[in-house]
Scaffold this motif. Structure first.
Motif, mmCIF file in Angstrom:
data_model
loop_
_atom_site.group_PDB
_atom_site.id
_atom_site.type_symbol
_atom_site.label_atom_id
_atom_site.label_comp_id
_atom_site.label_asym_id
_atom_site.label_seq_id
_atom_site.Cartn_x
_atom_site.Cartn_y
_atom_site.Cartn_z
ATOM 1 N N LEU A 43 1.281 12.112 9.201
ATOM 2 C CA LEU A 43 2.467 12.336 8.716
ATOM 3 C C LEU A 43 2.187 13.647 7.832
ATOM 4 O O LEU A 43 3.246 14.512 7.802
ATOM 5 N N ALA A 86 0.869 -1.179 -0.171
ATOM 6 C CA ALA A 86 -0.027 0.226 -0.024
ATOM 7 C C ALA A 86 0.830 1.260 0.044
ATOM 8 O O ALA A 86 2.184 1.155 0.415
ATOM 9 N N ALA A 87 0.214 2.384 -0.399
ATOM 10 C CA ALA A 87 0.984 3.637 -0.616
ATOM 11 C C ALA A 87 1.336 3.933 0.906
ATOM 12 O O ALA A 87 0.624 3.785 1.961
ATOM 13 N N ASN A 120 -4.774 10.182 -4.642
ATOM 14 C CA ASN A 120 -5.714 10.161 -3.056
ATOM 15 C C ASN A 120 -6.231 11.268 -2.695
ATOM 16 O O ASN A 120 -5.365 12.398 -2.580
ATOM 17 N N THR A 165 0.510 -2.098 7.565
ATOM 18 C CA THR A 165 0.834 -1.888 9.060
ATOM 19 C C THR A 165 1.296 -3.310 9.209
ATOM 20 O O THR A 165 2.037 -3.827 10.026
ATOM 21 N N GLN A 207 -1.116 7.637 12.691
ATOM 22 C CA GLN A 207 -0.190 8.527 11.954
ATOM 23 C C GLN A 207 -0.629 9.835 11.459
ATOM 24 O O GLN A 207 -1.829 9.718 10.872
ATOM 25 N N GLY A 234 -6.793 -2.397 4.065
ATOM 26 C CA GLY A 234 -7.129 -1.907 5.550
ATOM 27 C C GLY A 234 -7.334 -3.130 6.340
ATOM 28 O O GLY A 234 -7.891 -3.969 6.478
ATOM 29 N N LEU A 268 -1.583 -4.002 1.460
ATOM 30 C CA LEU A 268 -1.164 -4.105 3.083
ATOM 31 C C LEU A 268 -0.034 -3.335 3.515
ATOM 32 O O LEU A 268 0.631 -2.716 2.335
HETATM 33 C C1 LIG Z 1 2.361 5.125 8.296
HETATM 34 C C2 LIG Z 1 1.627 5.309 7.291
HETATM 35 C C3 LIG Z 1 1.928 6.304 6.257
HETATM 36 C C4 LIG Z 1 0.909 5.994 5.079
HETATM 37 N N1 LIG Z 1 0.899 7.198 4.066
HETATM 38 C C5 LIG Z 1 -0.069 7.032 2.929
HETATM 39 C C6 LIG Z 1 0.064 7.971 1.948
HETATM 40 O O1 LIG Z 1 1.009 8.676 1.772
HETATM 41 N N2 LIG Z 1 -0.689 7.588 0.939
HETATM 42 C C7 LIG Z 1 -1.873 6.734 1.039
HETATM 43 O O2 LIG Z 1 -2.476 6.816 0.189
HETATM 44 N N3 LIG Z 1 -2.026 6.155 2.221
HETATM 45 C C8 LIG Z 1 -1.094 6.263 3.026
HETATM 46 N N4 LIG Z 1 -1.277 5.355 4.165
HETATM 47 C C9 LIG Z 1 -2.480 4.367 4.129
HETATM 48 C C10 LIG Z 1 -2.229 2.947 3.509
HETATM 49 O O3 LIG Z 1 -1.763 3.090 2.285
HETATM 50 C C11 LIG Z 1 -3.304 2.186 3.812
HETATM 51 O O4 LIG Z 1 -4.471 2.583 2.760
HETATM 52 C C12 LIG Z 1 -3.730 1.949 5.318
HETATM 53 O O5 LIG Z 1 -2.658 2.192 6.123
HETATM 54 C C13 LIG Z 1 -4.530 0.809 5.774
HETATM 55 O O6 LIG Z 1 -3.748 -0.539 5.410
HETATM 56 P P1 LIG Z 1 -2.978 -1.299 6.616
HETATM 57 O O7 LIG Z 1 -4.130 -1.459 7.406
HETATM 58 O O8 LIG Z 1 -2.628 -2.522 5.885
HETATM 59 O O9 LIG Z 1 -1.904 -0.463 6.784
HETATM 60 C C14 LIG Z 1 -0.235 5.362 5.190
HETATM 61 C C15 LIG Z 1 -0.374 4.295 6.199
HETATM 62 C C16 LIG Z 1 0.445 4.430 7.138
HETATM 63 C C17 LIG Z 1 0.207 3.249 8.432
#
Ligand SMILES: Cc1cc2nc3c(=O)[nH]c(=O)nc-3n(C[C@H](O)[C@H](O)[C@H](O)COP(=O)(O)O)c2cc1C
Length: 352
Positions: free
Chosen positions: A107, A55-56, A167, A313, A105, A290, A311
């Motif tokens: 960021l 994931a991004a 996004n 996290t 987060q 997610g 994914l």
């Molecule tokens: C530290 C962090 C930074 C992220 N930065 C971005 C981002 O720059 N652009 C984006 O579209 N999603 C961003 N995400 C969201 C993830 O791409 C994803 O949609 C979200 O974390 C859910 O997936 P997960 O539960 O597997 O982490 C970020 C997530 C995390 C945890």
């Protein structure tokens, strides 16, 4: 090499741990050749060797693409990239919630900007092989007319990417999610389409906190107008309901502003995924993201309408071996449940 070092990363602050993790992956020390015939899938005229992508947000500057593919991912999405470099919000801005294997987060699109990312992507593109690369784009926080940023980035990156992600769902750029709204989204997507000269597939990444009205509107646009090629469901959530069920050591973290990711996001993002699949009649591919941290989670997203999975996290808490672990498990689950391939399992739990 095995990535056993990574288990010690939890003792250092999250952003520093991430810095080392990304550098380590960039060294391309391991090469996981992964292939399972029943996980292959073709979308947008391209063949994905498997449906699990990064994931991004993990590789915001597109600096470790080859190393990330070496972990076994079927596709990698870099970014979010903004036109100009941006520092993001004040630190600390990333918080681990180990009791839930989750992260909060804010960021705020910290990245080195589009020029730097382009240099990295050009370098990578030379030895690209058949890897599928998505590029996720966003606006600078100071930009008043968001459309201009997205269009410039689309023009810059379209010929290097297999798909572009708009996004518009990060909770950490004030006003960004307004673009999802009924009064804004259609005009925005029309402008994007008009400027998509390379005809690269355009995906829209949506928030799990989107209102029902706005979601139905986007789905209606998908059904009636040919403006986008796919949806990513979903980004992180600003809700905290799902992390109130068990006590956590540093309970103050729950109240930190930002997006929540990891297992607590699974049910909410799955709910929106199933709704989206049903409301679009399965008309366009959806990337389900997610809270995925196991093969079972990945299979469930496919059952609810995802053609691809991402994914982030889980990589932090489970380490890089989670990629192949999920793929092996998913391949097995498909066979056990009687699906001869991935495609036949997509959306089987949702009435359309
Ligand atoms: C530290 C962090 C930074 C992220 N930065 C971005 C981002 O720059 N652009 C984006 O579209 N999603 C961003 N995400 C969201 C993830 O791409 C994803 O949609 C979200 O974390 C859910 O997936 P997960 O539960 O597997 O982490 C970020 C997530 C995390 C945890």
């Amino acid at each position: 090499m095995n990535y056993s070092l990574i288990k010690y990363f939890r003792f250092i602050p999250p952003e520093l741990a991430h810095f080392f993790f990304l550098k380590l992956i960039g060294l391309e020390i391991i090469e996981k050749k992964y292939f399972n015939e029943n996980l292959k899938i073709s979308l947008w005229g391209k063949t994905f060797s498997n449906p699990l992508g990064l994931a991004a947000g993990f590789d915001k500057n597109a600096e470790s693409i080859s190393g990330l593919f070496s972990l076994g991912f079927g596709f990698v999405e870099v970014g979010t990239i903004t036109p100009l470099m941006q520092k993001g919000n004040k630190k600390p801005r990333v918080f681990r919630l180990p009791e839930y294997e989750a992260v909060i987060q804010r960021l705020g699109f910290n990245n080195e900007g589009s020029k730097n990312a382009l240099k990295n992507i050009e370098k990578y593109a030379k030895d690209k092989a058949n890897n599928i690369l998505g590029i996720n784009i966003g606006k600078n926080s100071e930009t008043k007319d968001a459309e201009v940023d997205y269009i410039n980035l689309l023009k810059l990156f379209s010929k290097y990417s297999d798909y572009i992600v708009l996004n518009i769902s990060s909770p950490n750029t004030p006003g960004l999610r307004e673009l999802q709204k009924k009064q804004n989204i259609e005009d925005f997507l029309i402008s994007i389409k008009k400027n998509n000269h390379d005809k690269v597939p355009i995906l829209l990444k949506i928030s799990p906190d989107i209102s029902d009205d706005d979601l139905q509107n986007i789905c209606e646009l998908v059904k009636t107008k040919n403006l986008i090629d796919g949806l990513i469901v979903s980004n992180t959530t600003i809700s905290r309901e799902m992390i109130k069920t068990k006590p956590i050591k540093d309970s103050w973290k729950i109240h930190e502003a930002g997006g929540l990711s990891g297992p607590p996001l699974l049910n909410l993002s799955n709910k929106i995924l199933a709704k989206t699949y049903a409301a679009t009649n399965g008309k366009i591919p959806i990337i389900g993201v997610g809270g995925v941290s196991s093969a079972k989670d990945a299979f469930e997203k496919i059952a609810l309408g995802a053609s691809l999975i991402q994914l982030y996290t889980a990589l932090i808490y489970k380490g890089p071996n989670i990629v192949v672990e999920i793929l092996n498990g998913l391949s097995k689950l498909l066979k056990e449940k009687g699906f001869e391939d991935l495609k036949s399992a997509i959306g089987h739990k949702v009435k359309v």
